[in-house]
Scaffold this active site. Structure first.
Site, mmCIF file in Angstrom:
data_model
loop_
_atom_site.group_PDB
_atom_site.id
_atom_site.type_symbol
_atom_site.label_atom_id
_atom_site.label_comp_id
_atom_site.label_asym_id
_atom_site.label_seq_id
_atom_site.Cartn_x
_atom_site.Cartn_y
_atom_site.Cartn_z
ATOM 1 N N CYS A 120 40.726 22.450 4.907
ATOM 2 C CA CYS A 120 39.372 23.030 4.186
ATOM 3 C C CYS A 120 39.639 22.989 2.649
ATOM 4 O O CYS A 120 40.590 22.835 2.207
ATOM 5 C CB CYS A 120 38.981 24.513 4.990
ATOM 6 S SG CYS A 120 38.436 24.142 6.524
ATOM 7 N N GLU A 441 31.269 30.404 -5.143
ATOM 8 C CA GLU A 441 30.180 29.500 -4.932
ATOM 9 C C GLU A 441 28.931 30.061 -4.690
ATOM 10 O O GLU A 441 28.687 31.118 -4.247
ATOM 11 C CB GLU A 441 30.406 28.556 -3.599
ATOM 12 C CG GLU A 441 31.769 27.638 -3.820
ATOM 13 C CD GLU A 441 32.068 26.986 -2.647
ATOM 14 O OE1 GLU A 441 32.942 26.248 -2.635
ATOM 15 O OE2 GLU A 441 31.566 27.528 -1.301
ATOM 16 N N SER A 467 28.768 25.379 -3.134
ATOM 17 C CA SER A 467 29.292 24.852 -1.837
ATOM 18 C C SER A 467 28.891 23.499 -1.837
ATOM 19 O O SER A 467 27.682 23.213 -2.240
ATOM 20 C CB SER A 467 28.787 25.797 -0.717
ATOM 21 O OG SER A 467 28.796 25.212 0.291
#
Length: 561
Positions: A120, A441, A467
């Site tokens: 991730c 974000e 994001s």
């Protein structure tokens, strides 16, 4: 002589051998290459919850090839769970902790090589930074993307869930529909199914040459994902024998290739931040002007969610990154003679395109230029980043009044309270690497804009990040950031901001004299009292324009100069 001989050979290393043997190793295990498996498996992150299976396959491959696998752990933050509250301040800073922790384990135990099991957002670049820094044979293996969710004929992902928050302000959301969406949008393990930051970075590891073909696109639940991990375990032993190290792979051409692939697939804006950070660790200098030149000369061949209804599984079936790179190599956009962890040049692993609806040809692209752009102007002297492929064409050129907010939360409140009008430019400042701290974000405000129907008529400008799920005319990484006296600090309510993506301009409609006058009168806002890691991070982090990396502290003599 192996690197690990420093801790396994000779009379002086008798205590060291005893400690190794106490873990259950055999004596002959210490004669083989000692191979680290840096595993970021955690129960908290769907992209990482299954990494025990990936690491087990890597372990089997290492044994099969004659190495001794030694596993250790790193942290992993789930951006989706950290989003929209103070926890997001820790997401980008966790990248540095991951790089430092992997470096520490590899150096303290003198391992001969490492397989980096990750998936991730910040974990992939953190591990790649460590690989470049330590410079021992290394391969990155991701856990693979999640499958798209489905509700009837509709395909779903995290974008649908985030935008429903804004939609709830303009229509009543059926609780049963919401419950169904929660279950169906993220159907299982893997990194979220669109081309968000995690999947962007896993694809770019292939382009850099740090990962085997298929790393970025093979679904998490596919048997081929396990086979890929096993092959990586075997391959790392070969790399150790041949002493092929990351800095032999990560030359300037490799980063040019990676930025080109990034532009061709329309990756997350965060990929710019992370590639710059990895390049710095590899000793390769890149700046935003060069990145924009690459974008200008790279056709955009792929639109994956949030830019379309296609998902990572579609890109995989269409040929994946080898097919994208094959198109770019045939068009002369990338140099496929660069070295990869396969031990061969990238050109040996380029593949055919199997679906022209998903991967277009360089002769008939979505756009003749890349999916990301770097904007400059008096509002962003050091640059800002926008994902063109996720911006409605009508918003490519836009001017409007600034609606100024000093935090993400206050901006979201105003959007959901319907205080933002079509044509406005929402400014969110003091959310940069230092000001946040941590460069949060801005998924909540971008999703809210989409949800209330303003996504194609309102722009958003911030020194924070976005994001990969975000879409719309959203411009981030504005540098220098407001907390360091950047021009964003001088913007006042109602000022006109001009955005011209084709011309790469982000401009505040003020004379230079007036801008200078405002900045001279500006005083830094009082920051909420910080402690622990965030305080250290805020004190040491550099500009987003150079990757938001931690700067080397000044020596005593430099401080006193």
């Amino acid at each position: 002589m192996k690197r690990s001989d420093e801790v396994t050979k000779g009379v002086q290393r008798t205590p060291h051998r005893s400690l190794f043997l106490s873990t259950g190793l055999l004596r002959e295990d210490l004669d083989r290459p000692l191979v680290g498996i840096a595993n970021s498996r955690t129960d908290l992150v769907p992209g990482h919850v299954h990494l025990d299976r990936i690491a087990d396959a890597v372990r089997a491959g290492i044994y099969q090839a004659g190495g001794t696998p030694l596993e250790f752990s790193t942290i992993a933050v789930d951006d989706g769970i950290a989003m929209g509250h103070s926890g997001m301040r820790y997401s980008l800073p966790s990248r540095e902790l991951i790089a430092d922790s992997v470096e520490t384990m590899l150096q303290a135990h003198k391992l001969d090589g490492v397989v980096l099991v990750t998936n991730c957002d910040k974990i992939v670049p953190g591990m790649a930074m460590a690989a470049a820094r330590v410079n021992i044979p290394a391969i990155i293996v991701s856990g693979g993307p999640m499958l798209a969710g489905r509700m009837g004929d509709a395909r779903l992902d995290l974008t649908n869930l985030n935008e429903i928050i804004g939609q709830s302000q303009v229509r009543e959301v059926d609780p049963e529909e919401l419950e169904a969406l929660e279950i169906l949008a993220c159907p299982g393990c893997g990194s979220c199914s669109g081309l968000f930051t995690a999947n962007s970075m896993n694809c770019l590891m292939e382009a850099l040459g740090l990962a085997l073909p298929g790393n970025g696109t093979i679904p998490a639940v596919a048997a081929e994902r396990i086979r890929l991990a096993r092959r990586a375990g075997k391959k790392i032993v070969e790399l150790i024998e041949r002493q092929i190290t990351p800095r032999q792979i990560l030359d300037r051409r490799a980063f040019m290739n990676a930025f080109s692939v990034d532009m061709a697939i329309g990756g997350s804006t965060n990929s710019v931040l992370h590639l710059l950070a990895i390049a710095r660790e590899a000793g390769v200098q890149f700046n935003l002007e060069e990145i924009d030149r690459i974008s200008r000369s790279t056709p955009c061949l792929v639109h994956i969610s949030p830019s379309s209804s296609y998902h990572m599984e579609d890109l995989d079936l269409a040929g994946g990154i080898p097919a994208v790179m094959g198109e770019l190599a045939a068009a002369g956009v990338i140099d496929a003679t660069t070295l990869a962890v396969t031990g061969e040049n990238l050109e040996r692993h380029l593949g055919p395109v199997r679906d022209r609806e998903v991967i277009r040809s360089a002769a008939a692209p979505y756009t003749p230029e890349g999916g990301l752009a770097i904007l400059f102007g008096n509002l962003a002297p050091e640059g800002a980043v926008v994902k063109i492929s996720a911006v409605a064409e009508a918003m490519h050129v836009h001017s409007g009044p600034a609606r100024v907010f000093d935090s993400e939360e206050t901006a979201v409140e105003a959007i959901l309270a319907r205080k933002i009008e079509p044509g406005d430019v929402v400014v969110i400042r003091y959310e940069g690497p230092t000001g946040g701290p941590g460069m949060r974000e801005m998924l909540a405000p971008t999703a809210a804009l989409m949800g209330v129907g303003l996504g194609e008529s309102v722009a958003l400008v911030t020194d924070g990040r976005f994001s990969g799920v975000s879409r719309g005319a959203v411009i981030g990484h504005v540098s220098p950031e407001a907390a360091r006296g950047g021009p964003l600090a001088a913007v006042q309510e109602g000022d006109t901001i001009l955005i011209d993506i084709p011309a790469r301009k982000l401009q505040l409609d003020l004379t230079q004299n007036e801008l200078d006058r405002r900045l001279k009168a500006w005083t830094a806002p009082v920051h909420p009292e910080l402690g622990g890691y965030l305080a250290r991070y805020a004190a040491l982090v550099g500009s987003a324009s150079s990757g938001a990396v931690l700067e080397t502290p000044l020596t005593a003599s430099e401080r006193n100069a």
